[in-house]
Design an enzyme around this catalytic site. Structure first.
Site, PDB file in Angstrom:
ATOM      1  N   LYS A 269       0.840  -1.199   0.000  1.00 44.47           N
ATOM      2  CA  LYS A 269       0.000   0.000   0.000  1.00 44.47           C
ATOM      3  C   LYS A 269       0.879   1.255   0.000  1.00 44.47           C
ATOM      4  O   LYS A 269       0.697   2.163  -0.781  1.00 44.47           O
ATOM      5  CB  LYS A 269      -0.926  -0.033   1.213  1.00 44.47           C
ATOM      6  CG  LYS A 269      -1.812   1.178   1.334  1.00 44.47           C
ATOM      7  CD  LYS A 269      -2.792   1.047   2.489  1.00 44.47           C
ATOM      8  CE  LYS A 269      -3.469   2.383   2.750  1.00 44.47           C
ATOM      9  NZ  LYS A 269      -4.442   2.331   3.831  1.00 44.47           N
TER      10      LYS A 269
ATOM     11  N   GLY B 135      -5.012  -1.624   4.857  1.00 43.28           N
ATOM     12  CA  GLY B 135      -4.185  -2.745   4.395  1.00 43.28           C
ATOM     13  C   GLY B 135      -4.837  -4.098   4.648  1.00 43.28           C
ATOM     14  O   GLY B 135      -4.877  -4.965   3.770  1.00 43.28           O
ATOM     15  N   ARG B 136      -5.362  -4.291   5.860  1.00 43.91           N
ATOM     16  CA  ARG B 136      -5.927  -5.601   6.207  1.00 43.91           C
ATOM     17  C   ARG B 136      -7.315  -5.810   5.595  1.00 43.91           C
ATOM     18  O   ARG B 136      -7.914  -6.870   5.764  1.00 43.91           O
ATOM     19  CB  ARG B 136      -5.966  -5.767   7.727  1.00 43.91           C
ATOM     20  CG  ARG B 136      -6.629  -4.620   8.466  1.00 43.91           C
ATOM     21  CD  ARG B 136      -6.332  -4.649   9.962  1.00 43.91           C
ATOM     22  NE  ARG B 136      -6.821  -3.458  10.669  1.00 43.91           N
ATOM     23  CZ  ARG B 136      -6.153  -2.324  10.762  1.00 43.91           C
ATOM     24  NH1 ARG B 136      -4.978  -2.189  10.185  1.00 43.91           N
ATOM     25  NH2 ARG B 136      -6.654  -1.294  11.430  1.00 43.91           N
TER      26      ARG B 136
ATOM     27  N   GLU C  99      -5.199  -6.248  14.564  1.00 37.38           N
ATOM     28  CA  GLU C  99      -4.671  -4.945  14.146  1.00 37.38           C
ATOM     29  C   GLU C  99      -5.790  -3.901  14.170  1.00 37.38           C
ATOM     30  O   GLU C  99      -5.534  -2.707  14.262  1.00 37.38           O
ATOM     31  CB  GLU C  99      -4.055  -5.044  12.741  1.00 37.38           C
ATOM     32  CG  GLU C  99      -2.985  -4.000  12.496  1.00 37.38           C
ATOM     33  CD  GLU C  99      -2.194  -4.208  11.210  1.00 37.38           C
ATOM     34  OE1 GLU C  99      -0.998  -4.524  11.282  1.00 37.38           O
ATOM     35  OE2 GLU C  99      -2.780  -4.053  10.130  1.00 37.38           O
TER      36      GLU C  99
ATOM     37  N   HIS D 250      -6.042 -32.611  18.445  1.00 36.66           N
ATOM     38  CA  HIS D 250      -4.955 -33.480  18.932  1.00 36.66           C
ATOM     39  C   HIS D 250      -3.794 -32.664  19.483  1.00 36.66           C
ATOM     40  O   HIS D 250      -2.687 -33.183  19.638  1.00 36.66           O
ATOM     41  CB  HIS D 250      -4.495 -34.397  17.804  1.00 36.66           C
ATOM     42  CG  HIS D 250      -5.589 -35.326  17.376  1.00 36.66           C
ATOM     43  ND1 HIS D 250      -5.829 -36.523  18.011  1.00 36.66           N
ATOM     44  CD2 HIS D 250      -6.549 -35.187  16.434  1.00 36.66           C
ATOM     45  CE1 HIS D 250      -6.879 -37.104  17.449  1.00 36.66           C
ATOM     46  NE2 HIS D 250      -7.339 -36.311  16.492  1.00 36.66           N
TER      47      HIS D 250
ATOM     48  N   LYS E 238       9.047  -0.347  14.174  1.00 34.94           N
ATOM     49  CA  LYS E 238       9.661   0.017  12.883  1.00 34.94           C
ATOM     50  C   LYS E 238      10.700   1.116  13.088  1.00 34.94           C
ATOM     51  O   LYS E 238      11.807   1.054  12.544  1.00 34.94           O
ATOM     52  CB  LYS E 238       8.596   0.525  11.904  1.00 34.94           C
ATOM     53  CG  LYS E 238       7.640  -0.535  11.396  1.00 34.94           C
ATOM     54  CD  LYS E 238       6.701   0.068  10.353  1.00 34.94           C
ATOM     55  CE  LYS E 238       5.562  -0.879  10.016  1.00 34.94           C
ATOM     56  NZ  LYS E 238       4.579  -0.312   9.123  1.00 34.94           N
TER      57      LYS E 238
END
Ligand code: F6P
Length: 548
Positions: free
Chosen positions: A206, A267-268, A353, A384, A512
């Site tokens: 993006k 973005g998501r 997010e 399991h 970041k």
């Protein structure tokens, strides 16, 4: 104290919780033969049973009241009409416009966004047709056989999850690859088996500034030029998907080969945008369109149905009920369909997010829990591995069970065994096994006296553990589109009740920023001293031991 926790609807739910917290679902089913019919609905080809929840009609009434009190209907209308509900970034939230089949205008800053949405869709369709038909040729005149999507987060998980989920619709000649991490292993091992003459790279970002993606894209470009020996051939093998044309051009991709989207697509929430290009190429534009159609059907349902019949509203409110009143901390997503094995990972980003926030829309710290930790894997593997804790552990973990009725091309008895387990688990979570049942079982096995006494407490299942069940006929593009949109809107409902902004993600920024600074430390010889003692110590340990 926030206004939410002081509000009449919240207080009423708190009182109701005290009254109902000990009630058993077993009794609820025993006392009401119509419970299943009352607490199940169908929409967009998804059948949703929520009868195995610790709710009564009164609970649901109070939860709907909470939704009304939060102004949910108005918030829904605002989102769909393009109001800038992402207030911290001053952006509209319009992933719904990308699948809007109404042809009605949707205005952002006085401009109808639909013409440009449709133009990009057209461009995606034309390009995917060319790649699929073999008309788009590599630099030596060969058709494309491998697509490498380079992206991370929303620029990876959506296309990856959909391509895997719908792989039975995939083009026979085309193999999809997804590279997201910067640790190098993924890009190196992916490139190792590829032929540069027949490989197409989609650089999806993006912002087009994401370090992991740009680093991987540069490595791919270097590899490609080393093999082709021709910079000009890049145009046939690299395309970009982004909102940032300038950065795409700077990277060296012709903006003719760029597929655009806009800052009002989170973005998501972006697989419906040009980020879905790999989906369109792999599945074909008609299947891609069907995916959008499924989401559109859910959009219509969400906007138009009264809360009492509204699937995302019900699902969102049930989550609120467990998170805020029962204190549930996590939410498990358990698909019983191998094709959906990346669906929990996709939902993890979508939900965590979005609703991982502690500050409300007015900038105040909240005094209630918000988004849960979302986790999961295919259910049958979970049985399991971690289901033990879910059945007998001390935490309450609400679960979404998702299954498809038909599994084309899967030989029996696989499906029958799978589905028997699927139904058995939701039954077991609800009913548990009480002391009398455990004793009867042990009697039958001939275990009595002291041996029985010692075993009984270990073999009791409390039950009363809530599950939702989502069933669909078959995993088709439409059903998957509806399923994804269902969760998107569920998250929106919860964000609205919690009065938070589900559409920013400032929490990812600090790491970041620090990483950029630490990158400098790692490449500067000598002792690093600019951080706390632990971070300095770890960096220096690394520098002492890293190969030079
Ligand atoms: O760092 C988080 C994030 O910004 C996500 O929200 C996003 O999906 C991902 O990184 C990738 O961002 P981009 O598409 O800009 O490369």
């Amino acid at each position: 104290m926030s206004t939410l926790t002081q509000s009449p609807a919240w207080k009423a739910l708190e009182d109701h919780y005290q009254a109902i917290k000990g009630a058993s679902m077993r009794d609820m089913f025993a006392n009401d033969p119509h419970r299943f019919e009352k607490f199940s609905i169908e929409s967009g080809g998804l059948f949703f049973d929520f009868s195995k929840n610790r709710v009564t009609e009164e609970t649901m009434r109070l939860l709907f009241e909470l939704a009304r009190q939060s102004g949910l209907q108005e918030r829904i209308n605002n989102m769909f009409s393009g109001e800038k509900i992402n207030i911290t970034e001053k952006r509209a939230v319009l992933h719904s416009a990308l699948r809007n089949l109404d042809k009605n205008p949707i205005m952002v800053d006085g401009e109808d966004v639909m013409p440009k949405v449709n133009a990009v869709k057209e461009k995606i369709g034309e390009f995917s047709d060319k790649v699929r038909s073999g008309e788009w040729l590599g630099y030596t005149g060969k058709a494309i056989t491998d697509i490498v999507n380079i992206g991370i987060g929303g620029s990876d998980l959506g296309p990856l999850m959909v391509c895997q989920a719908l792989k039975q619709y995939g083009h026979a000649r085309i193999t999809m690859h997804f590279v997201s991490t910067v640790d190098g292993d993924q890009i190196v091992s992916t490139l190792k088996d590829l032929n540069p003459e027949t490989t197409l790279f989609i650089v999806a970002s993006k912002t087009f500034t994401t370090q992991e993606t740009i680093t991987n894209a540069k490595t791919a470009r270097k590899w490609f030029v080393a093999h082709s020996g021709d910079e000009k051939a890049i145009a046939k093998h690299f395309v970009a998907v982004s909102t940032n044309a300038k950065a795409v051009a700077e990277f060296g991709i012709d903006t003719e080969n760029m597929f655009e989207f806009w800052d009002w697509v989170g973005g998501r929430y972006s697989l419906w945008s040009a980020i879905g290009l790999p989906i369109a190429i792999y599945l074909g534009k008609h299947n891609y369109q069907d995916l959008l159609h499924g989401a559109y059907t859910m959009d219509q349902h969400f906007q138009g149905k009264p809360f009492e019949q509204n699937l995302p509203v019900i699902m969102g409110l049930l989550g609120v009920w467990y998170i805020n009143f029962f204190g549930a901390k996590t939410h498990l997503v358990s698909p019983y369909n191998q094709c959906l094995y990346r669906f929990p990972a996709y939902l993890q980003q979508l939900d965590m997010e979005s609703n991982g926030k502690t500050v409300d829309l007015n900038g105040n710290r909240v005094d209630y829990a918000t988004g849960p930790v979302v986790w999961g894997d295919t259910g049958i593997n979970g049985q399991h591995a971690y289901y033990q804790l879910l059945h007998q552990g001390s935490q309450l973990v609400p679960i979404d069970f998702i299954a498809t009725i038909e599994h084309p091309e899967i030989p029996e008895p696989h499906n029958t065994i799978l589905m028997a387990n699927f139904f058995a688990q939701t039954e077991a979570f609800m009913r548990g096994k009480n002391e009398a049942e455990v004793r009867a079982e042990l009697d039958k096995m001939g275990i009595s006296g002291e041996a029985q006494e010692a075993l009984v407490p270990h073999k009791i299942f409390e039950g009363n553990r809530p599950t939702n069940t989502i069933l669909m006929q078959r995993l088709t593009p439409r059903r998957l589109g509806a399923l994804i949109a269902l969760y998107e809107h569920k998250i929106f409902v919860q964000g609205t009740v919690w009065n938070i902004n589900s559409y920013d993600q400032w929490g990812v920024e600090l790491g970041k920023q620090l990483a950029r600074a630490i990158e400098g430390d790692l490449t500067t010889p000598g002792l690093t001293t600019g951080h706390d003692a632990s971070t300095n110590g770890l960096i220096n340990y690394y520098k002492r031991n890293a190969p030079r």
